[in-house]
Design a protein around this motif. Structure first.
Motif, PDB file in Angstrom:
ATOM      1  N   MET A   1     -78.373  94.568 -75.435  1.00 17.69           N
ATOM      2  CA  MET A   1     -78.307  94.946 -74.188  1.00 17.69           C
ATOM      3  C   MET A   1     -79.814  95.809 -73.950  1.00 17.69           C
ATOM      4  N   VAL A   2     -80.013  96.696 -74.960  1.00 21.83           N
ATOM      5  CA  VAL A   2     -81.301  97.362 -74.663  1.00 21.83           C
ATOM      6  C   VAL A   2     -82.461  96.432 -74.591  1.00 21.83           C
ATOM      7  N   ARG A   3     -82.505  95.488 -75.520  1.00 27.22           N
ATOM      8  CA  ARG A   3     -83.494  94.615 -75.373  1.00 27.22           C
ATOM      9  C   ARG A   3     -83.630  93.940 -73.939  1.00 27.22           C
ATOM     10  N   ILE A   4     -82.468  93.392 -73.591  1.00 29.32           N
ATOM     11  CA  ILE A   4     -82.541  92.804 -72.294  1.00 29.32           C
ATOM     12  C   ILE A   4     -82.782  93.524 -71.079  1.00 29.32           C
ATOM     13  N   ARG A   5     -82.453  94.896 -71.101  1.00 27.06           N
ATOM     14  CA  ARG A   5     -82.844  95.974 -70.159  1.00 27.06           C
ATOM     15  C   ARG A   5     -84.320  96.308 -70.304  1.00 27.06           C
ATOM     16  N   ARG A   6     -84.941  96.412 -71.356  1.00 31.22           N
ATOM     17  CA  ARG A   6     -86.476  96.753 -71.343  1.00 31.22           C
ATOM     18  C   ARG A   6     -87.328  95.694 -70.954  1.00 31.22           C
ATOM     19  N   LYS A   7     -86.714  94.480 -71.320  1.00 26.30           N
ATOM     20  CA  LYS A   7     -87.658  93.304 -70.866  1.00 26.30           C
ATOM     21  C   LYS A   7     -87.500  92.863 -69.245  1.00 26.30           C
ATOM     22  N   ILE A   8     -86.621  93.325 -68.821  1.00 30.39           N
ATOM     23  CA  ILE A   8     -86.401  93.212 -67.161  1.00 30.39           C
ATOM     24  C   ILE A   8     -87.216  94.395 -66.672  1.00 30.39           C
ATOM     25  N   HIS A   9     -86.884  95.577 -67.176  1.00 32.21           N
ATOM     26  CA  HIS A   9     -87.834  96.682 -66.722  1.00 32.21           C
ATOM     27  C   HIS A   9     -89.299  96.529 -66.752  1.00 32.21           C
ATOM     28  N   GLU A  10     -89.667  95.678 -67.605  1.00 33.89           N
ATOM     29  CA  GLU A  10     -91.134  95.263 -67.883  1.00 33.89           C
ATOM     30  C   GLU A  10     -91.680  94.448 -66.667  1.00 33.89           C
ATOM     31  N   ASN A  11     -90.728  93.765 -66.297  1.00 32.62           N
ATOM     32  CA  ASN A  11     -91.206  92.906 -65.319  1.00 32.62           C
ATOM     33  C   ASN A  11     -90.404  92.908 -63.988  1.00 32.62           C
ATOM     34  N   PRO A  12     -90.440  93.862 -63.440  1.00 29.34           N
ATOM     35  CA  PRO A  12     -89.807  94.021 -62.134  1.00 29.34           C
ATOM     36  C   PRO A  12     -89.950  93.099 -60.893  1.00 29.34           C
ATOM     37  N   GLU A  13     -88.825  92.661 -60.417  1.00 24.85           N
ATOM     38  CA  GLU A  13     -89.306  91.737 -59.204  1.00 24.85           C
ATOM     39  C   GLU A  13     -88.405  92.057 -57.970  1.00 24.85           C
TER      40      GLU A  13
ATOM     41  N   GLY B   1     -86.467  91.876 -54.022  1.00 16.36           N
ATOM     42  CA  GLY B   1     -85.453  91.026 -53.261  1.00 16.36           C
ATOM     43  C   GLY B   1     -85.729  89.553 -53.146  1.00 16.36           C
ATOM     44  N   TYR B   2     -85.168  88.477 -53.730  1.00 13.62           N
ATOM     45  CA  TYR B   2     -85.383  87.033 -53.511  1.00 13.62           C
ATOM     46  C   TYR B   2     -86.407  86.557 -54.074  1.00 13.62           C
ATOM     47  N   GLU B   3     -87.026  87.507 -55.275  1.00 17.82           N
ATOM     48  CA  GLU B   3     -88.338  87.016 -55.852  1.00 17.82           C
ATOM     49  C   GLU B   3     -88.012  87.180 -57.356  1.00 17.82           C
ATOM     50  N   GLU B   4     -86.601  87.184 -57.595  1.00 17.95           N
ATOM     51  CA  GLU B   4     -85.993  87.476 -59.055  1.00 17.95           C
ATOM     52  C   GLU B   4     -86.230  86.258 -59.878  1.00 17.95           C
ATOM     53  N   PHE B   5     -87.429  85.550 -60.004  1.00 15.47           N
ATOM     54  CA  PHE B   5     -87.238  84.368 -60.656  1.00 15.47           C
ATOM     55  C   PHE B   5     -87.171  84.441 -62.184  1.00 15.47           C
ATOM     56  N   GLU B   6     -88.137  85.124 -62.574  1.00 11.45           N
ATOM     57  CA  GLU B   6     -88.164  85.568 -63.873  1.00 11.45           C
ATOM     58  C   GLU B   6     -86.743  86.225 -64.374  1.00 11.45           C
ATOM     59  N   THR B   7     -86.428  87.323 -63.809  1.00 13.21           N
ATOM     60  CA  THR B   7     -85.027  87.722 -64.019  1.00 13.21           C
ATOM     61  C   THR B   7     -83.917  86.810 -64.225  1.00 13.21           C
ATOM     62  N   SER B   8     -84.021  85.826 -63.117  1.00  9.05           N
ATOM     63  CA  SER B   8     -82.841  84.875 -63.080  1.00  9.05           C
ATOM     64  C   SER B   8     -83.080  83.827 -64.258  1.00  9.05           C
ATOM     65  N   LYS B   9     -84.322  83.541 -64.731  1.00  7.33           N
ATOM     66  CA  LYS B   9     -84.740  82.627 -65.825  1.00  7.33           C
ATOM     67  C   LYS B   9     -83.979  83.357 -67.172  1.00  7.33           C
ATOM     68  N   LEU B  10     -84.281  84.784 -67.501  1.00  6.38           N
ATOM     69  CA  LEU B  10     -83.952  85.439 -68.603  1.00  6.38           C
ATOM     70  C   LEU B  10     -82.336  85.325 -68.418  1.00  6.38           C
ATOM     71  N   ILE B  11     -81.576  85.767 -67.568  1.00  7.96           N
ATOM     72  CA  ILE B  11     -80.092  85.817 -67.562  1.00  7.96           C
ATOM     73  C   ILE B  11     -79.479  84.390 -67.794  1.00  7.96           C
ATOM     74  N   ARG B  12     -80.154  83.295 -67.428  1.00  8.37           N
ATOM     75  CA  ARG B  12     -79.668  81.811 -67.616  1.00  8.37           C
ATOM     76  C   ARG B  12     -80.138  81.588 -68.921  1.00  8.37           C
ATOM     77  N   SER B  13     -80.978  81.925 -69.587  1.00 12.51           N
ATOM     78  CA  SER B  13     -81.368  81.718 -71.243  1.00 12.51           C
ATOM     79  C   SER B  13     -80.355  82.369 -71.998  1.00 12.51           C
ATOM     80  N   GLU B  14     -80.005  83.828 -71.745  1.00 13.74           N
ATOM     81  CA  GLU B  14     -79.110  84.664 -72.451  1.00 13.74           C
ATOM     82  C   GLU B  14     -77.547  84.144 -72.184  1.00 13.74           C
ATOM     83  N   LEU B  15     -77.233  83.581 -71.128  1.00 12.62           N
ATOM     84  CA  LEU B  15     -76.108  82.921 -70.789  1.00 12.62           C
ATOM     85  C   LEU B  15     -76.017  81.654 -71.740  1.00 12.62           C
ATOM     86  N   ASP B  16     -76.981  80.730 -71.645  1.00  8.53           N
ATOM     87  CA  ASP B  16     -76.921  79.765 -72.420  1.00  8.53           C
ATOM     88  C   ASP B  16     -76.803  79.804 -74.101  1.00  8.53           C
ATOM     89  N   LEU B  17     -77.465  81.005 -74.540  1.00 12.39           N
ATOM     90  CA  LEU B  17     -77.340  81.400 -75.954  1.00 12.39           C
ATOM     91  C   LEU B  17     -75.854  81.686 -76.579  1.00 12.39           C
TER      92      LEU B  17
END
Length: 440
Positions: free
Chosen positions: A52-64, A66-82
């Motif tokens: 959780m800490v790793r995910i939180r920090r990665k999202i914090h480094e790359n803020p997006e 409203g409606y621009e959260e494309f990389e955040t969405s990609k990260l979430i999907r990647s973690e759900l896939d894993l």
């Protein structure tokens, strides 16, 4: 062996076997009072906490925003896939909806918002925002991490769930009605209840706060352009002064609360923007004012009165006024109202999870949250999780000095899981009783 003795021996053996199987089965099906504590232990394990800490920090480094959260969405999907969680995406442009469990009713939802704010981060640390002028200053990066942590634990015990948990990763909470758009695109299909959790510095670390009924006010915005006739400041009689008109309007708007509102029914009308003119000796042609409205009741009526006061006061001063109640596309939010039964469940879960003193009865506040759209559509419950540490100062949300106390992430993840599991267990129990009565 006599038939009666054989029957008793057989029955005893079956009961012992049943007890043995039950003791080895998942603790989701075990003692209700032990469920939350075991989820908290799991959330604090390095496997979940460090993740959780790793995910939180990665999202914090790359803020997006409203409606621009494309990389955040990609990260979430990647973690759900894993972790093997099925999901639907995109929903509301960048949103993601995950599904864990039987795929059958009952359905209960957990929600996390994921957008950042247009703020320049002032906190110096290793994982500071890499995007100038953008920052996670409201804890949404922590919210995503906690919900993913909950997803990881739920997925490990998916075969024991008595229904389906829906994970809602929502875009555009900060004034752009992302929740409303997700509902319009089917996020709540089949969902019977929804829970939301927000980090806060208002309460001590590990304390969870909520209340039944209205918890957060509805909010809206207004902007008005007051138009007159500009000219030289030395000869005001040849002008129609919009500055004087705007000044009168600002003062008159205050009477909507002080003179027209029941003192026991809280409302706020704040003029926070005034712009007009560029020179000391020139009366401008127009003045623009804007602000916010907060109310638990009578919101539409208050909007109408604001419009009337602005236009009619402008007329008194020989000016014209145009009023926009949806400036920059900002939609008004309804109040956030907590379902009383879900509130009782939350209170019980928090006390089982964190101790009897961990629950705090929250007073309603005039802040707002677009979780209100979800809670307006179906039974919902919104709560706050304290992260304030006496040895460290944590700034309030929407501050450039805002930080997330990462030690609180396991608490949020465990609350999410416990609420979902408890809801499904109680729902299954009620359905079983109803079914038994129907058969009788």
């Amino acid at each position: 062996m006599a038939p009666n003795n054989f029957f008793l021996w057989s029955l005893t053996f079956q009961l012992l076997l049943l007890l043995l199987v039950s003791s080895e089965s998942s603790w989701i099906a075990g003692d209700v009072t032990q469920i939350p504590m075991k989820f908290l232990e799991s959330a604090k394990s390095p496997e979940v906490f460090d993740w959780m800490v790793r995910i939180r920090r990665k999202i914090h480094e790359n803020p997006e925003l409203g409606y621009e959260e494309f990389e955040t969405s990609k990260l979430i999907r990647s973690e759900l896939d894993l972790i093997g969680v099925k999901y639907r995406s995109p929903v509301a442009i960048t949103g993601v909806i995950g599904y864990i469990g039987t795929g059958e009713p009952p359905f209960v939802a957990l929600r996390a918002d994921m957008d950042a704010l247009p703020i320049q981060e002032a906190v110096e640390w290793e994982h500071k925002s890499k995007i100038p002028g953008k920052m996670h200053a409201c804890g949404h990066d922590g919210h995503v991490a906690m919900l993913l942590g909950a997803a990881k634990m739920l997925q490990e015990h998916r075969h024991d769930l008595q229904g389906t948990v829906v994970l809602i990763f929502q875009p555009a909470e900060e004034g752009l009605a992302g929740a409303k758009k997700m509902i319009e695109e089917g996020a709540l299909k089949n969902v019977e209840a929804i829970f939301g959790l927000h980090l806060t510095n208002r309460f001590p670390f590990g304390k969870a706060a909520s209340c039944a009924g209205s918890m957060l006010a509805g909010s809206g915005f207004f902007e008005a352009v007051i138009t007159g006739k500009g000219g030289h400041a030395a000869i005001p009689q040849h002008t129609i002064d919009p500055v004087v008109a705007a000044s009168s309007i600002v003062l008159s708007l205050q009477h909507l609360v002080s003179r027209e509102t029941d003192p026991l029914d809280s409302k706020v009308v704040t003029v926070s923007k005034v712009h007009g003119g560029n020179a000391f000796n020139v009366i401008p042609d127009s003045v623009t004012i804007g602000g916010t409205i907060r109310a638990f009741t009578g919101f539409t009526q208050l909007e109408q009165r604001i419009k009337e006061v602005i236009t009619k006061q402008a007329t008194v001063h020989r000016c014209n006024a145009s009023v926009n109640l949806r400036p920059n596309g900002k939609e008004s939010l309804p109040p956030t109202v907590n379902n009383k039964d879900l509130y009782k469940q939350f209170k019980m879960v928090v006390r089982d999870l964190l101790g009897q003193e961990a629950f705090v009865e929250a007073a309603p506040v005039m802040g707002s949250e677009d979780f209100s759209y979800f809670a307006e559509a179906i039974p919902g419950h919104f709560s706050l999780l304290g992260m304030q540490d006496e040895t460290k100062g944590y700034a309030s949300s929407h501050s450039p000095h805002y930080r997330v106390n990462e030690d609180v992430l396991p608490y949020g993840a465990a609350i999410h899981v416990s609420m979902a599991v408890q809801y499904l267990k109680e729902k299954a129990s009620k359905d079983s009783v109803t079914s038994s009565h129907d058969e009788l």
